[in-house]
Design an enzyme around this catalytic site. Structure first.
Site, PDB file in Angstrom:
ATOM      1  N   ASP A  61     -16.600   6.288  46.397  1.00 15.29           N
ATOM      2  CA  ASP A  61     -16.280   7.389  45.416  1.00 15.29           C
ATOM      3  C   ASP A  61     -16.235   8.644  46.169  1.00 15.29           C
ATOM      4  O   ASP A  61     -17.323   9.074  46.837  1.00 15.29           O
ATOM      5  CB  ASP A  61     -17.298   7.324  44.344  1.00 15.29           C
ATOM      6  CG  ASP A  61     -17.003   8.353  43.282  1.00 15.29           C
ATOM      7  OD1 ASP A  61     -16.674   9.532  43.659  1.00 15.29           O
ATOM      8  OD2 ASP A  61     -17.340   7.867  42.091  1.00 15.29           O
ATOM      9  N   LYS A  94     -14.966  16.818  39.138  1.00 12.83           N
ATOM     10  CA  LYS A  94     -15.819  16.637  40.366  1.00 12.83           C
ATOM     11  C   LYS A  94     -14.986  16.029  41.294  1.00 12.83           C
ATOM     12  O   LYS A  94     -15.347  16.025  42.538  1.00 12.83           O
ATOM     13  CB  LYS A  94     -17.047  15.533  39.798  1.00 12.83           C
ATOM     14  CG  LYS A  94     -18.115  16.367  38.911  1.00 12.83           C
ATOM     15  CD  LYS A  94     -19.094  15.285  38.902  1.00 12.83           C
ATOM     16  CE  LYS A  94     -20.566  15.723  38.090  1.00 12.83           C
ATOM     17  NZ  LYS A  94     -21.252  14.664  37.744  1.00 12.83           N
ATOM     18  N   GLY A 105     -15.128  18.522  54.984  1.00  8.29           N
ATOM     19  CA  GLY A 105     -15.939  18.703  55.801  1.00  8.29           C
ATOM     20  C   GLY A 105     -15.852  17.545  57.138  1.00  8.29           C
ATOM     21  O   GLY A 105     -15.981  17.751  58.080  1.00  8.29           O
ATOM     22  N   ARG A 109     -15.437  18.336  61.055  1.00  9.90           N
ATOM     23  CA  ARG A 109     -16.388  17.782  62.108  1.00  9.90           C
ATOM     24  C   ARG A 109     -15.514  16.921  63.105  1.00  9.90           C
ATOM     25  O   ARG A 109     -15.635  16.989  64.205  1.00  9.90           O
ATOM     26  CB  ARG A 109     -17.324  16.806  61.435  1.00  9.90           C
ATOM     27  CG  ARG A 109     -18.069  15.910  62.396  1.00  9.90           C
ATOM     28  CD  ARG A 109     -19.098  14.997  61.550  1.00  9.90           C
ATOM     29  NE  ARG A 109     -18.303  14.062  60.603  1.00  9.90           N
ATOM     30  CZ  ARG A 109     -17.816  13.036  60.863  1.00  9.90           C
ATOM     31  NH1 ARG A 109     -17.870  12.499  62.261  1.00  9.90           N
ATOM     32  NH2 ARG A 109     -17.500  12.171  59.968  1.00  9.90           N
ATOM     33  N   TYR A 148      -7.854  18.492  34.895  1.00  7.41           N
ATOM     34  CA  TYR A 148      -7.019  18.322  36.030  1.00  7.41           C
ATOM     35  C   TYR A 148      -6.241  19.362  36.791  1.00  7.41           C
ATOM     36  O   TYR A 148      -6.417  19.608  38.144  1.00  7.41           O
ATOM     37  CB  TYR A 148      -5.937  17.078  35.496  1.00  7.41           C
ATOM     38  CG  TYR A 148      -4.966  16.608  36.547  1.00  7.41           C
ATOM     39  CD1 TYR A 148      -5.526  15.649  37.627  1.00  7.41           C
ATOM     40  CD2 TYR A 148      -3.827  17.002  36.381  1.00  7.41           C
ATOM     41  CE1 TYR A 148      -4.460  15.214  38.384  1.00  7.41           C
ATOM     42  CE2 TYR A 148      -2.818  16.571  37.508  1.00  7.41           C
ATOM     43  CZ  TYR A 148      -3.319  15.538  38.307  1.00  7.41           C
ATOM     44  OH  TYR A 148      -2.396  14.712  39.341  1.00  7.41           O
ATOM     45  N   TYR A 162     -11.246  26.652  53.919  1.00  6.78           N
ATOM     46  CA  TYR A 162     -11.625  25.991  55.047  1.00  6.78           C
ATOM     47  C   TYR A 162     -10.763  26.158  55.999  1.00  6.78           C
ATOM     48  O   TYR A 162     -11.227  26.439  57.226  1.00  6.78           O
ATOM     49  CB  TYR A 162     -11.572  24.426  54.742  1.00  6.78           C
ATOM     50  CG  TYR A 162     -13.055  23.736  54.232  1.00  6.78           C
ATOM     51  CD1 TYR A 162     -13.448  23.874  52.783  1.00  6.78           C
ATOM     52  CD2 TYR A 162     -13.925  23.076  55.076  1.00  6.78           C
ATOM     53  CE1 TYR A 162     -14.891  23.758  52.385  1.00  6.78           C
ATOM     54  CE2 TYR A 162     -15.123  22.838  54.748  1.00  6.78           C
ATOM     55  CZ  TYR A 162     -15.656  22.851  53.284  1.00  6.78           C
ATOM     56  OH  TYR A 162     -16.741  22.357  52.841  1.00  6.78           O
TER      57      TYR A 162
HETATM   58  P1  NAD Z   1      -3.153   6.671  40.658  1.00  8.22           P
HETATM   59  O1  NAD Z   1      -4.289   6.690  39.382  1.00  8.22           O
HETATM   60  O2  NAD Z   1      -2.697   5.457  40.881  1.00  8.22           O
HETATM   61  O3  NAD Z   1      -4.196   6.640  42.123  1.00  8.22           O
HETATM   62  C1  NAD Z   1      -5.559   7.456  42.360  1.00  8.22           C
HETATM   63  C2  NAD Z   1      -6.319   6.343  43.135  1.00  8.22           C
HETATM   64  O4  NAD Z   1      -7.652   7.295  43.175  1.00  8.22           O
HETATM   65  C3  NAD Z   1      -6.819   5.397  42.226  1.00  8.22           C
HETATM   66  O5  NAD Z   1      -6.540   4.422  43.270  1.00  8.22           O
HETATM   67  C4  NAD Z   1      -8.148   5.569  41.845  1.00  8.22           C
HETATM   68  O6  NAD Z   1      -8.855   4.463  41.547  1.00  8.22           O
HETATM   69  C5  NAD Z   1      -8.625   6.412  42.778  1.00  8.22           C
HETATM   70  N1  NAD Z   1      -9.585   7.480  42.514  1.00  8.22           N
HETATM   71  C6  NAD Z   1      -9.882   7.992  41.331  1.00  8.22           C
HETATM   72  N2  NAD Z   1     -10.975   8.793  41.241  1.00  8.22           N
HETATM   73  C7  NAD Z   1     -11.384   8.375  42.473  1.00  8.22           C
HETATM   74  C8  NAD Z   1     -12.959   8.824  43.219  1.00  8.22           C
HETATM   75  N3  NAD Z   1     -13.782   9.607  42.756  1.00  8.22           N
HETATM   76  N4  NAD Z   1     -13.153   8.211  44.433  1.00  8.22           N
HETATM   77  C9  NAD Z   1     -12.392   7.306  44.987  1.00  8.22           C
HETATM   78  N5  NAD Z   1     -11.142   7.100  44.564  1.00  8.22           N
HETATM   79  C10 NAD Z   1     -10.553   7.665  43.365  1.00  8.22           C
HETATM   80  O7  NAD Z   1      -2.410   7.810  40.600  1.00  8.22           O
HETATM   81  P2  NAD Z   1      -1.241   8.186  41.541  1.00  8.22           P
HETATM   82  O8  NAD Z   1      -0.075   8.509  40.847  1.00  8.22           O
HETATM   83  O9  NAD Z   1      -1.187   7.387  42.736  1.00  8.22           O
HETATM   84  O10 NAD Z   1      -1.685   9.567  42.202  1.00  8.22           O
HETATM   85  C11 NAD Z   1      -2.336   9.943  43.694  1.00  8.22           C
HETATM   86  C12 NAD Z   1      -2.535  11.513  43.928  1.00  8.22           C
HETATM   87  O11 NAD Z   1      -1.201  12.131  43.792  1.00  8.22           O
HETATM   88  C13 NAD Z   1      -3.429  11.862  42.852  1.00  8.22           C
HETATM   89  O12 NAD Z   1      -4.485  12.936  43.513  1.00  8.22           O
HETATM   90  C14 NAD Z   1      -2.793  12.641  41.958  1.00  8.22           C
HETATM   91  O13 NAD Z   1      -3.365  13.741  41.516  1.00  8.22           O
HETATM   92  C15 NAD Z   1      -1.403  13.137  42.916  1.00  8.22           C
HETATM   93  N6  NAD Z   1      -0.192  13.421  42.114  1.00  8.22           N
HETATM   94  C16 NAD Z   1       0.531  12.260  41.492  1.00  8.22           C
HETATM   95  C17 NAD Z   1       1.658  12.550  40.803  1.00  8.22           C
HETATM   96  C18 NAD Z   1       2.608  11.392  40.000  1.00  8.22           C
HETATM   97  O14 NAD Z   1       3.349  11.928  39.470  1.00  8.22           O
HETATM   98  N7  NAD Z   1       2.239   9.921  40.362  1.00  8.22           N
HETATM   99  C19 NAD Z   1       2.138  13.861  40.707  1.00  8.22           C
HETATM  100  C20 NAD Z   1       1.319  14.819  41.009  1.00  8.22           C
HETATM  101  C21 NAD Z   1       0.087  14.643  41.992  1.00  8.22           C
END
Ligand code: NAD
Ligand code: UDP
Length: 325
Positions: A61, A94, A105, A109, A148, A162
């Site tokens: 996580d 979070k 971080g 490093r 979000y 950073y």
């Molecule tokens: P998704 O939900 O399929 O993928 C997100 C992944 O992050 C999942 O595999 C989930 O299990 C993992 N995850 C969530 N919380 C976590 C945690 N605390 N620790 C470890 N893993 C964690 O969504 P996506 O569409 O593939 O989006 C990927 C990234 O792109 C995200 O950061 C999202 O905000 C960003 N994004 C996506 C879109 C879109 O249209 N798909 C648009 C703008 C930004």
């Protein structure tokens, strides 16, 4: 390390977009570490990579520190669909904030490049159209989407602090609506909802009148943009918009989905969710100038490929977000 092979960490690498990115990086010969807690994804997305010698999977996580030695980090870990990120809004915040601190971080490093998957949601319900990177946005900081939107805004702040304070080599991509194979069929996003509903001949749920607009980018184009941004010169920190500038109404998307699936579904109206942006279209001038990037896949073609994927899966194999996160 743009042109040589390196060790690359992809957080959220088992997700929809992350799994395509991992695949591209593994195929290019990099050593790829996929880190994910599987909150919104399934192992099936990266199952085909598990036998590749240059691919590793870590269940972790991002809100907790992790000690790895890497050259590049793509920070994608965060639930992205409204239904997923509102499931546990405090955890969403979070994940964005503490996840950013932990990868930054590590970047400090290891002297690694760190790319943040930011979002068009930092513009909120925009009053400027199309949205250039200079637009500061119109976000309701206490609404249901704020966990979000504000989480991603705070992450951008951390990236630039950073960079200024600790000289971390950063890249910030503001990603607009992206779709394609491996979207979770029950994530509630408009493309997955409409295709699932159409394939089952169920009513297609237009929120409001369906007059709101989005600009849909096919995942292969988006991944190409992310890789170009990571490889760009060090002054190319962003933020930089990545998305398809062709704008469609949600109603038009529904009609196209019905046409491409040959569905008997009818359009029905449902209430518009709070703070739902009424229009969204990226200005990609900067990405075109700095990265030589622009999307190539038309909505009709990308939607057809996504429909093919949805036809190939069994919806009952997918589960809602993992509880207790
Ligand atoms: P998704 O939900 O399929 O993928 C997100 C992944 O992050 C999942 O595999 C989930 O299990 C993992 N995850 C969530 N919380 C976590 C945690 N605390 N620790 C470890 N893993 C964690 O969504 P996506 O569409 O593939 O989006 C990927 C990234 O792109 C995200 O950061 C999202 O905000 C960003 N994004 C996506 C879109 C879109 O249209 N798909 C648009 C703008 C930004
Ligand atoms: N939407 C819709 N019907 C649905 C799901 C979504 O009309 O079944 C609308 C939603 O209100 C929004 C747009 O489609 O205006 C895009 O929604 P999505 O959740 O995919 O992404 P976001 O709002 O984050 O851009």
């Amino acid at each position: 390390m743009p042109n040589s092979l390196g060790r690359i960490l992809v957080t959220g690498g088992a997700g929809f977009m992350g799994s395509h990115l991992c695949e591209r990086l593994v195929d290019a010969g990099h050593d790829v570490i996929c880190l994910d807690n599987f909150f919104t994804s399934q192992k099936r997305n990266i199952q085909h990579l598990l036998t590749r010698p240059n691919f590793e999977l870590i269940r972790h996580d991002v809100t907790h520190p992790v000690w790895l030695e890497v050259d590049e980090i793509y920070n994608l870990a965060c639930p992205a669909a409204p239904g997923h990120y509102q499931y546990n809004p405090i955890k969403t915040m979070k994940t964005s904030v503490m996840g950013a601190i932990n990868v930054l971080g590590m970047g400090k490093r290891c002297r690694a490049r760190v790319l943040q998957a930011s979002t068009s949601e930092v513009y909120g319900d925009p009053e400027v159209h199309p949205q250039p990177e200079s637009y500061r946005g119109n976000v309701n900081c206490i609404g249901p989407r704020a966990c979000y939107d504000e989480g991603k805004r705070a992450a951008e702040t951390l990236f630039f602090d950073y960079h200024r304070a600790n000289r971390v080599n950063i890249r910030v991509a503001r990603i607009f609506n992206t779709y394609g194979p491996r979207m979770h069929p029950f994530d509630g996003r408009v493309v997955s909802n409409f295709i699932r509903q159409a394939l089952r001949n169920e009513d297609i749920t237009l929120f409001g009148e369906g007059a709101q607009t989005r600009s849909f980018c096919y995942v292969d184009d988006l991944v190409d943009g992310l890789i170009r941004l990571m490889a760009a010169p060090d002054d190319c920190t962003g933020p930089i918009n990545l998305g398809n500038p062709r704008e469609f109404t949600v109603r038009r998307l529904a009609e196209l989905t019905i046409e491409l699936t040959g569905s008997k579904s009818k359009l029905v109206h449902r209430p518009l969710p709070a703070d739902d942006p009424s229009q969204r279209q990226p200005d990609i001038t900067l990405a075109t100038q700095r990265l030589g990037w622009k999307p190539t896949v038309e909505l009709r073609e990308g939607l057809a490929r996504t429909i093919e994927y949805f036809r190939s899966i069994r919806f009952e194999d997918f589960r809602p977000p993992t509880p207790n996160y």
